[in-house]
Design a protein around this motif. Structure first.
Motif, PDB file in Angstrom:
ATOM      1  N   SER A 135       3.306  -6.280 -18.230  1.00 46.28           N
ATOM      2  CA  SER A 135       2.462  -5.939 -19.497  1.00 46.28           C
ATOM      3  C   SER A 135       1.854  -7.176 -19.964  1.00 46.28           C
ATOM      4  N   ARG A 136       2.812  -8.629 -20.234  1.00 52.05           N
ATOM      5  CA  ARG A 136       1.593  -9.768 -20.679  1.00 52.05           C
ATOM      6  C   ARG A 136       0.713  -9.827 -20.215  1.00 52.05           C
ATOM      7  N   ARG A 137       0.523  -8.770 -18.959  1.00 50.07           N
ATOM      8  CA  ARG A 137      -0.800  -9.465 -18.134  1.00 50.07           C
ATOM      9  C   ARG A 137      -1.988  -8.024 -17.870  1.00 50.07           C
ATOM     10  N   GLY A 138      -0.881  -7.142 -18.490  1.00 47.30           N
ATOM     11  CA  GLY A 138      -2.017  -5.715 -17.752  1.00 47.30           C
ATOM     12  C   GLY A 138      -1.856  -5.257 -17.043  1.00 47.30           C
ATOM     13  N   TYR A 139      -0.395  -5.239 -15.733  1.00 44.25           N
ATOM     14  CA  TYR A 139      -0.335  -4.242 -14.889  1.00 44.25           C
ATOM     15  C   TYR A 139       1.270  -3.913 -15.500  1.00 44.25           C
ATOM     16  N   VAL A 140       0.007  -2.716 -16.072  1.00 44.29           N
ATOM     17  CA  VAL A 140       0.791  -1.380 -16.067  1.00 44.29           C
ATOM     18  C   VAL A 140       0.678  -0.406 -15.629  1.00 44.29           C
ATOM     19  N   ARG A 141       1.495   0.753 -15.533  1.00 46.83           N
ATOM     20  CA  ARG A 141       1.796   1.943 -14.985  1.00 46.83           C
ATOM     21  C   ARG A 141       0.924   2.921 -14.983  1.00 46.83           C
ATOM     22  N   ARG A 189      -0.838  -3.143  -9.189  1.00 46.76           N
ATOM     23  CA  ARG A 189       0.280  -3.127 -10.195  1.00 46.76           C
ATOM     24  C   ARG A 189       1.481  -3.234  -8.678  1.00 46.76           C
ATOM     25  N   GLU A 190       1.304  -2.801  -7.872  1.00 45.56           N
ATOM     26  CA  GLU A 190       2.347  -3.008  -6.579  1.00 45.56           C
ATOM     27  C   GLU A 190       2.281  -4.493  -6.663  1.00 45.56           C
ATOM     28  N   LEU A 191       2.065  -4.546  -6.162  1.00 48.04           N
ATOM     29  CA  LEU A 191       1.426  -6.395  -5.187  1.00 48.04           C
ATOM     30  C   LEU A 191       2.366  -6.836  -6.345  1.00 48.04           C
ATOM     31  N   ALA A 192       1.303  -6.669  -7.913  1.00 51.51           N
ATOM     32  CA  ALA A 192       1.776  -8.133  -9.266  1.00 51.51           C
ATOM     33  C   ALA A 192       3.066  -7.180  -9.429  1.00 51.51           C
ATOM     34  N   GLU A 237       0.489  -1.055   0.304  1.00 52.44           N
ATOM     35  CA  GLU A 237       0.098  -0.169  -0.134  1.00 52.44           C
ATOM     36  C   GLU A 237       0.713   1.381   0.013  1.00 52.44           C
ATOM     37  N   GLU A 238       2.075   1.238   0.839  1.00 53.67           N
ATOM     38  CA  GLU A 238       2.974   2.339   0.690  1.00 53.67           C
ATOM     39  C   GLU A 238       3.360   2.899   0.189  1.00 53.67           C
ATOM     40  N   GLN A 239       4.087   1.495  -0.462  1.00 55.63           N
ATOM     41  CA  GLN A 239       4.664   1.851  -2.595  1.00 55.63           C
ATOM     42  C   GLN A 239       4.071   2.235  -3.640  1.00 55.63           C
ATOM     43  N   ALA A 240       2.353   1.276  -3.403  1.00 55.16           N
ATOM     44  CA  ALA A 240       2.023   1.960  -4.321  1.00 55.16           C
ATOM     45  C   ALA A 240       1.215   3.642  -4.863  1.00 55.16           C
ATOM     46  N   GLU A 241       1.344   4.302  -3.068  1.00 62.82           N
ATOM     47  CA  GLU A 241       0.800   5.381  -3.428  1.00 62.82           C
ATOM     48  C   GLU A 241       2.147   6.059  -3.185  1.00 62.82           C
ATOM     49  N   LYS A 242       3.018   6.112  -2.750  1.00 61.00           N
ATOM     50  CA  LYS A 242       4.742   6.158  -3.576  1.00 61.00           C
ATOM     51  C   LYS A 242       4.831   6.436  -4.995  1.00 61.00           C
ATOM     52  N   TYR A 243       5.025   5.672  -5.441  1.00 60.27           N
ATOM     53  CA  TYR A 243       5.268   5.603  -7.013  1.00 60.27           C
ATOM     54  C   TYR A 243       3.213   5.956  -7.819  1.00 60.27           C
ATOM     55  N   GLY A 244       3.007   5.745  -7.203  1.00 59.26           N
ATOM     56  CA  GLY A 244       1.617   6.715  -8.301  1.00 59.26           C
ATOM     57  C   GLY A 244       0.812   5.570  -8.983  1.00 59.26           C
ATOM     58  N   HIS A 245       0.719   4.383  -8.443  1.00 59.82           N
ATOM     59  CA  HIS A 245      -0.023   3.492  -9.160  1.00 59.82           C
ATOM     60  C   HIS A 245      -0.935   2.524  -8.144  1.00 59.82           C
ATOM     61  N   SER A 246      -1.919   1.443  -9.184  1.00 65.72           N
ATOM     62  CA  SER A 246      -2.071   0.997  -8.148  1.00 65.72           C
ATOM     63  C   SER A 246      -1.565  -0.135  -7.441  1.00 65.72           C
ATOM     64  N   VAL A 247      -2.444  -1.077  -5.995  1.00 65.06           N
ATOM     65  CA  VAL A 247      -1.883  -1.608  -5.291  1.00 65.06           C
ATOM     66  C   VAL A 247      -2.036  -2.999  -5.862  1.00 65.06           C
TER      67      VAL A 247
END
Length: 165
Positions: A159-165, A123-126, A111-121
């Motif tokens: 990107s193959r699974r659609g987890y892009v920034r 995407r961060e878990l992926a 959760e912290e890093q998703a917010e820090k890097y400006g992407h979804s939770v």
């Protein structure tokens, strides 16, 4: 394929974390052309528990986002040629699956890093699962050249699974 997911954190991720983990694990296995059915263990915990694990195994007394515990030693990353000849211990005797290893993820850091890097939770878990899977395949990022290889592979898997920034 067997993916054992244990969720031990009190804080709950409000995302389909099992689907995300399964999707990225499957993609990483396909991406690296693993010729075997595989078994992976994933533990989702919190900052305090991952700090304790980090202290115990790496002598680093601070929380981290993800820890990887590969079960296989590779001569070259993702080179599976030697496994059947040298190491019966690399396979689960009951299922015949390749024992890739364990992944430990801090829900707090997700959760912290998703917010820090400006992407979804999601995407961060992926990202953390893709990163850790590459470690389970023998990749590292201690040197610049290795880091660049890992980053490229992570982005391609995601990107193959659609987890892009």
């Amino acid at each position: 394929m067997t993916i054992n997911i244990e969720y031990e954190a009190e804080k709950k991720l409000k995302i389909p974390y099992e689907e995300i983990i399964t999707s990225v694990v499957e993609e990483a296995i396909d991406y690296e052309n693993c010729p075997y059915e595989a078994e992976i263990n994933v533990l989702i915990t919190d900052n305090e528990d991952i700090r304790q694990i980090n202290q115990e195994y790496r002598n680093i007394d601070s929380p981290t986002d993800v820890l990887s515990f590969p079960m296989i030693e590779y001569e070259l990353p993702a080179n599976f040629d030697h496994l059947e000849e040298e190491s019966y211990d690399s396979f689960n005797p009951e299922t015949g699956e390749l024992l890739l290893g364990d992944i430990v993820v801090s829900v707090d850091k997700v959760e912290e890093q998703a917010e820090k890097y400006g992407h979804s939770v999601e995407r961060e878990l992926a990202f953390l699962i893709a990163h850790s899977m590459l470690h389970l395949f023998g990749y590292d990022h201690m040197q610049e050249e290795e880091r660049l290889v890992m980053e490229q592979k992570q982005e391609e898997i995601l990107s193959r699974r659609g987890y892009v920034r």
